[in-house]
Motif scaffolding. Structure first.
Motif, short mmCIF file in Angstrom:
data_model
loop_
_atom_site.label_atom_id
_atom_site.label_comp_id
_atom_site.label_asym_id
_atom_site.label_seq_id
_atom_site.Cartn_x
_atom_site.Cartn_y
_atom_site.Cartn_z
N ALA A 87 0.55 -1.19 0.14
CA ALA A 87 0.32 0.17 -0.40
C ALA A 87 0.98 0.53 -0.24
O ALA A 87 1.30 1.57 0.74
CB ALA A 87 -0.63 0.60 1.15
N THR A 88 1.29 1.46 -1.05
CA THR A 88 2.28 2.86 -1.22
C THR A 88 1.49 4.26 -1.54
O THR A 88 0.93 4.66 -2.53
CB THR A 88 3.23 2.30 -2.29
OG1 THR A 88 3.99 1.38 -2.28
CG2 THR A 88 3.85 3.33 -2.62
N SER A 89 2.44 5.19 -0.57
CA SER A 89 1.77 6.69 -0.90
C SER A 89 2.58 7.10 -0.48
O SER A 89 3.84 7.17 -0.98
CB SER A 89 0.78 6.41 0.71
OG SER A 89 1.33 6.70 1.74
N ALA B 39 -1.71 15.58 3.02
CA ALA B 39 -2.11 14.13 3.93
C ALA B 39 -1.88 12.79 2.88
O ALA B 39 -1.34 13.53 1.32
CB ALA B 39 -3.62 13.98 4.21
N SER B 40 -2.05 12.21 3.16
CA SER B 40 -1.43 10.99 2.35
C SER B 40 -2.06 11.23 0.83
O SER B 40 -3.70 11.21 1.58
CB SER B 40 -1.48 9.75 2.90
OG SER B 40 -1.26 7.98 2.67
N SER B 41 -1.59 9.97 -0.22
CA SER B 41 -2.31 10.04 -1.03
C SER B 41 -3.69 9.03 -0.98
O SER B 41 -4.20 8.76 -1.74
CB SER B 41 -1.13 9.81 -1.95
OG SER B 41 -0.92 8.66 -1.95
N SER B 42 -3.51 8.17 -0.23
CA SER B 42 -4.13 6.91 0.79
C SER B 42 -5.54 7.73 0.67
O SER B 42 -6.26 6.89 0.47
CB SER B 42 -3.80 6.25 1.04
OG SER B 42 -3.26 6.80 2.37
N LYS B 43 -5.77 8.75 1.30
CA LYS B 43 -6.97 9.25 1.69
C LYS B 43 -7.92 10.10 0.35
O LYS B 43 -8.95 10.23 0.07
CB LYS B 43 -6.47 10.24 2.98
CG LYS B 43 -5.39 10.20 4.28
CD LYS B 43 -6.24 8.88 4.00
CE LYS B 43 -5.11 8.75 5.53
NZ LYS B 43 -5.88 7.72 6.33
N ALA B 44 -7.41 10.03 -1.03
CA ALA B 44 -7.62 10.62 -2.45
C ALA B 44 -9.72 10.16 -2.15
O ALA B 44 -10.41 10.78 -2.60
CB ALA B 44 -7.36 10.50 -3.39
N ALA B 45 -9.17 8.84 -1.78
CA ALA B 45 -10.76 8.32 -2.42
C ALA B 45 -11.86 8.20 -1.00
O ALA B 45 -13.50 8.68 -1.14
CB ALA B 45 -11.09 6.23 -2.58
N GLY B 46 -11.41 8.62 0.42
CA GLY B 46 -12.11 8.97 1.16
C GLY B 46 -12.44 10.13 1.67
O GLY B 46 -13.95 10.42 2.13
N LEU B 47 -11.32 10.65 1.40
CA LEU B 47 -12.14 12.45 0.84
C LEU B 47 -13.21 12.57 -0.03
O LEU B 47 -13.96 13.12 0.56
CB LEU B 47 -10.95 13.12 0.59
CG LEU B 47 -9.93 13.40 2.38
CD1 LEU B 47 -8.73 14.30 1.57
CD2 LEU B 47 -10.65 14.36 3.54
N THR C 239 -9.04 2.77 -3.41
CA THR C 239 -7.94 3.61 -1.83
C THR C 239 -8.04 4.74 -2.42
O THR C 239 -7.64 6.21 -1.58
CB THR C 239 -6.83 2.69 -1.53
OG1 THR C 239 -6.07 2.60 -2.19
CG2 THR C 239 -7.86 1.12 -1.09
N GLY C 240 -6.93 4.75 -3.33
CA GLY C 240 -5.63 5.91 -3.63
C GLY C 240 -4.21 5.87 -3.67
O GLY C 240 -3.69 6.64 -3.89
N TYR C 241 -4.20 4.62 -2.98
CA TYR C 241 -2.77 4.37 -2.47
C TYR C 241 -2.23 4.40 -4.17
O TYR C 241 -2.53 4.27 -5.90
CB TYR C 241 -2.62 2.98 -2.40
CG TYR C 241 -2.88 2.74 -0.43
CD1 TYR C 241 -1.65 3.14 0.03
CD2 TYR C 241 -4.27 2.76 -0.24
CE1 TYR C 241 -0.97 3.47 1.44
CE2 TYR C 241 -3.85 2.43 1.03
CZ TYR C 241 -2.67 2.83 2.04
OH TYR C 241 -3.05 2.87 3.21
N ILE C 242 -1.14 4.16 -4.72
CA ILE C 242 0.15 4.61 -4.99
C ILE C 242 0.21 2.56 -5.85
O ILE C 242 0.48 1.74 -4.95
CB ILE C 242 1.01 4.97 -5.66
CG1 ILE C 242 0.74 7.15 -4.92
CG2 ILE C 242 1.96 5.52 -6.39
CD1 ILE C 242 2.22 7.06 -4.90
#
Length: 432
Positions: free
Chosen positions: A146-148, A266-274, A341-344
């Motif tokens: 899970a890369t961010s 914030a982490s790129s992993s937050k994209a979908a949640g935001l 998720t928005g993870y890379i």
């Protein structure tokens, strides 16, 4: 991965040598820290593995949620300290806080060891920046899952209404303050911490701590004092605050989603949640991590989590773990992680996946994090320190105090250096 077929054959051979028949199933355990939508996605991935590749090779994975990364690492550490290594999983999702103890555990089955056991365990498709984040003291601990990277989210609708451009530097953010002085919003909220400060030091051509930010040996001292990088950051940060654009508070994703903050990092992993939280309220934009000043380089290092394996003396389980890890870092699996998720996606071939391409077509800004990661110079290293938690909050508190009590950047530099160097000294004294 391109050598997956060869890996299948080596696995079948190993299982037959170890006494498993075609009718037997090798069960391995997998600890993870994915919850909510990400947890649903992970369960689906594991189920797909079990019904396809796993079934073909007599392997079943039991995925067990262990809470947050901190919770999971604490449980790992407790088992190591109480000599209960046999209760550890075969595969674990691990974040940066667990790297040091994993390597010194005595039961780490590192990627370097896996490659010695099976050259078909292929890493060639994994992004170098993501892969390098999971090296410590010259050892490849695990593989990125899970890369961010840290990005800047912004209220695109509000910015367009003001006729303003997306800022790139602290000074650019400061210049936006007059546009919002009559609005009930904060322009930018943030409290620097060890990951973000190491990125800003990297932009200025410096490390945060010695030994390559603690990646080639235990960090013993700050590396950003004598070269002036930390002082430059503190000066620019205070100037940003004095402009009225910076609120001295941690960036709140809830307040951002409610339209109360224009920019947060914030982490790129937050994209979908935001995006889900915002709904139709406004259009969200994603930009690269802001630069300290015009002279600073672009960039933000890889973060997130990796998959590590444990050696508990069972060669068949280690072979099964290798196959599962290869699957979870394959192109299709990494694309599914990114879309959900928005993870890379850490696998370069994921860029050709139809689902990932469809995501970028619908939301072009999602490509920002991948672009940023590939453009970040290798000299910018993520930070690993022994007293990770105390170090993290000491940075936050010192920078916040500079603004709250109107301390000069020079005073703050002295206080930070004393406290942070003291934390490193005490940790290394207690952990020779």
């Amino acid at each position: 991965m391109k050598k997956l077929t060869a890996l299948f054959f080596s696995l079948v051979l190993l299982l037959s040598v170890s006494g498993c028949t075609a009718e037997e199933t090798q069960t391995i355990t997998f600890w993870h820290s994915m919850s909510e939508n990400a947890g649903v996605m992970l369960d689906e991935l594991v189920n797909t593995f079990n019904e396809t590749v796993g079934k073909e090779n007599g392997i079943r994975v039991d995925a067990i949620y262990q809470g947050s990364y901190t919770d999971a690492t604490t449980k790992m550490n407790n088992m190591l300290s109480s000599s209960q290594e046999n209760l550890l999983p075969d595969v674990m999702q691990l974040d940066a806080t667990g790297k040091v103890n994993y390597l010194s555990s005595g039961v780490a089955y590192t990627v370097d060891q896996a490659l010695e056991d099976d050259p078909a365990f292929d890493l060639s498709q994994l992004l170098p920046a993501a892969l390098g984040n999971w090296q410590l003291n010259g050892v490849q601990l695990g593989v990125p899952f899970a890369t961010s990277t840290t990005v800047m989210y912004y209220n695109k609708t509000l910015l367009q209404e003001k006729g303003a451009q997306v800022p790139e530097t602290f000074q650019d953010i400061a210049a936006l303050a007059p546009l919002f002085e009559n609005d009930d919003v904060s322009v930018y909220t943030d409290l620097p911490n060890s990951p973000s400060l190491s990125n800003w030091m990297g932009q200025l051509g410096s490390l945060l701590v010695d030994h390559e930010n603690g990646n080639s040996g235990n960090a013993t001292a700050l590396a950003c004092v004598e070269n002036g990088a930390l002082l430059t950051f503190l000066q620019e940060w205070k100037s940003l605050y004095q402009s009225g654009a910076l609120e001295n508070a941690e960036g709140s994703q809830e307040r951002f989603a409610a339209g109360q903050i224009v920019f947060i990092c914030a982490s790129s992993s937050k994209a979908a949640g935001l995006k889900n939280a915002i709904g139709d309220t406004f259009e969200m934009g994603i930009a690269q991590f802001p630069r300290v000043n015009e002279d600073a380089m672009k960039g933000s290092t890889a973060s997130g989590s990796c998959l590590v394996m444990f050696d508990k003396g069972d060669d068949a389980k280690k072979a099964a773990a290798r196959l599962f890890v290869s699957y979870m870092t394959g192109a299709q699996a990494q694309a599914r992680v990114a879309v959900a998720t928005g993870y890379i996606p850490a696998n370069a071939a994921s860029a050709e996946d139809a689902a990932y391409q469809a995501l970028l077509q619908e939301y072009p800004d999602y490509s920002v994090s991948l672009t940023q990661l590939t453009e970040t110079p290798g000299s910018m290293r993520s930070v690993t320190v022994g007293p990770a938690k105390d170090f993290y909050y000491a940075i936050q508190n010192n920078v916040s105090d500079m603004l709250t009590y109107d301390l000069s950047p020079e005073e703050t530099l002295s206080l930070m250096a004393d406290e942070l160097n003291g934390l490193l000294y005490q940790y290394n004294l207690a952990n020779p």
